[in-house]
Scaffold this active site. Sequence first.
Site, mmCIF file in Angstrom:
data_model
loop_
_atom_site.group_PDB
_atom_site.id
_atom_site.type_symbol
_atom_site.label_atom_id
_atom_site.label_comp_id
_atom_site.label_asym_id
_atom_site.label_seq_id
_atom_site.Cartn_x
_atom_site.Cartn_y
_atom_site.Cartn_z
ATOM 1 N N THR A 196 8.868 1.615 -10.635
ATOM 2 C CA THR A 196 7.629 1.493 -9.868
ATOM 3 C C THR A 196 7.744 2.406 -8.648
ATOM 4 O O THR A 196 8.817 2.494 -8.048
ATOM 5 C CB THR A 196 7.365 0.017 -9.487
ATOM 6 O OG1 THR A 196 6.189 -0.048 -8.702
ATOM 7 C CG2 THR A 196 8.516 -0.624 -8.737
ATOM 8 N N GLU A 212 6.865 -5.682 -10.764
ATOM 9 C CA GLU A 212 7.950 -6.601 -10.399
ATOM 10 C C GLU A 212 7.737 -8.017 -10.958
ATOM 11 O O GLU A 212 8.600 -8.862 -10.855
ATOM 12 C CB GLU A 212 8.071 -6.694 -8.861
ATOM 13 C CG GLU A 212 8.654 -5.456 -8.204
ATOM 14 C CD GLU A 212 7.603 -4.426 -7.822
ATOM 15 O OE1 GLU A 212 6.519 -4.428 -8.433
ATOM 16 O OE2 GLU A 212 7.868 -3.605 -6.915
ATOM 17 N N LYS A 256 -6.744 -2.510 10.515
ATOM 18 C CA LYS A 256 -6.726 -3.467 11.623
ATOM 19 C C LYS A 256 -7.543 -2.898 12.772
ATOM 20 O O LYS A 256 -7.129 -1.951 13.423
ATOM 21 C CB LYS A 256 -5.283 -3.746 12.054
ATOM 22 C CG LYS A 256 -5.021 -5.219 12.185
ATOM 23 C CD LYS A 256 -3.557 -5.518 12.382
ATOM 24 C CE LYS A 256 -3.363 -7.034 12.378
ATOM 25 N NZ LYS A 256 -2.001 -7.415 12.612
ATOM 26 N N TRP A 276 -8.313 -8.017 10.883
ATOM 27 C CA TRP A 276 -8.159 -7.349 9.594
ATOM 28 C C TRP A 276 -9.507 -7.091 8.929
ATOM 29 O O TRP A 276 -10.383 -7.959 8.911
ATOM 30 C CB TRP A 276 -7.329 -8.215 8.641
ATOM 31 C CG TRP A 276 -5.871 -8.187 8.961
ATOM 32 C CD1 TRP A 276 -5.277 -7.488 9.971
ATOM 33 C CD2 TRP A 276 -4.838 -8.888 8.283
ATOM 34 N NE1 TRP A 276 -3.923 -7.704 9.945
ATOM 35 C CE2 TRP A 276 -3.636 -8.552 8.928
ATOM 36 C CE3 TRP A 276 -4.801 -9.749 7.195
ATOM 37 C CZ2 TRP A 276 -2.404 -9.065 8.519
ATOM 38 C CZ3 TRP A 276 -3.588 -10.252 6.778
ATOM 39 C CH2 TRP A 276 -2.396 -9.917 7.444
#
Length: 539
Positions: free
Chosen positions: A181, A325, A433, A438
């Site tokens: 990855t 993963e 941000k 956010w």
Amino acid sequence: MQNFPLRVNKIIDHAAKYHPKREIISRDFKGEINHSNWKEIHQNAKKISKSFQKLGIKKGDVIGVMAWNNRRHMELVYSIPGCGAINHTLNPRLFVGQLIYIINHANDKILVIDLDLIPIIEKIIEKCPSVQNVIIMVDEKNMPETSLKNVICYDELLNENDGDFEWVSGSETDACGICYTSGTTGNPKGVVYTHRSNCLHALISGSPDMLSLSSTEKIMPVVPLFHANGWSIGYTAPMMGSSMVLPGNDLSPAALYELLEKGTTITAAVPTVWLLLLNFLEEKKLSFSSLKRVVIGGSACPRAVIEKFQEKYGVDVLHAWGMTEMSPLGTVCSFKPEILKLNKTEKLNIQETTGHPPFTVDLKITNDNGEDLPWDGKSQGKLWSRGGSVVKNYLKNNENLIDNDNWFDTGDVATIDENGYLKITDRSKDVIKSGGEWISSIIIENAAVGHPDVAEAAAIGVFHPKWDERPILVIVAKPNKNPDKESILLEISKHVAKWQVPDDIIFLDEIPHTATGKISKIALRDKLNNDNYKHPEIK
Ligand code: AMP
């Protein structure tokens, strides 16, 4: 009870014995469509396994496979672990330097490659000293001239023995596959799947609230077998006795549509593939005759895509989240009873989430101090996961990826609602941000793609002297369309608070993508930096 080691070769034994005739349709390198079945795949896998042994492959050796989704690739999914070796899937779209790195890092002994990918390997083979042989996935008649040394024709190996071969036995925790990855920095990282993690993962991903596969389904993975463990479909389909349709190297909308019309009932890919296919259908005024469900994951699926599939074409969307993963499945958006009661618009709101996890996957979200956040659908935090097919550490890397309670930091930012539905709002490194608050780039992008003339959108944060960062939006228009900034901003303002609406829109002919077909925010930021782009207020 008996001990029953979970080894992936039992999956193909099962398919060959109990679902021998289920069809495997595969497009070959010439564009022709071939037919096979689980019995033949099983027989061929045994033959190739035996040949690998004759070539000196031993338990624990690594075999690299760089191939599209086709019949021979499915045989390799079983012939490689069948002789005790480890299947290392290689993404041909990676940069050459990265390919060299991962072939050396994994110590690939043999490379098995598709015909059209020979030029890539010719370029790098001198830098890959561990590779002893290169096998070309083709019949004897079409074996090409190549500068590669120690080259073998796949079908020659197939025809040289009788397939009288016992799978190599071993522990269920033996390594079975490797997928690398690409992180944001440094070299790609290898994730090693075990026989056990792959079997467990196939069991859960085929279950009713996940992909719900059975012997009556015909599944076409458009997602390549080299992307994130092939979303496990190479294991799940034969385990559930499903038929398979394999699109080869032609992923054009016309070619995919042709195969979807071969009785395909369920298919899976990243949103970009579906955006292109939906445009094609619209342009050619086509519809589906057998397709019932489409799995969309890898990046956030825009609401407009979900709506179009369901309303216009009668195909249900299963929005999914996962990562290499995690083998890769984390969640799928199927409807729990609480959701089935809702009206159409409320259900669509839920489908913008990526749904809920199966047994063996556990999730939590936390704030910056590591404290659990409430499941209220509003609180955004760091997303953690743990489970039987979740990574512990990367290949040949000492860094422990999990904490004392096995929690793995996914690098995603998410909310979870009271029914346990997960919504990915950002990658932690992509989050915007502004004034300490956010802003979800995914919500902005999905809203922008809801504009009828917008093909693709990427929101990123740029420096602003007062707010630290402000969102701006990069747009690719649909062919022959020329949307104006105001109408796109108007569309976005229907979905986000006023202060979250991007301050600027940049139109590009193309947005850079990663090797797995996702928008590459890193490459996009580099491009804007190179172009010396600045927020409009500081120009
Ligand atoms: P990969 O390992 O290449 O499949 O990338 C995994 C990452 O893709 C995740 O950590 C997410 O950031 C992103 N991703 C996958 N599925 C989704 C989804 N449905 N919505 C938003 N992001 C997603």
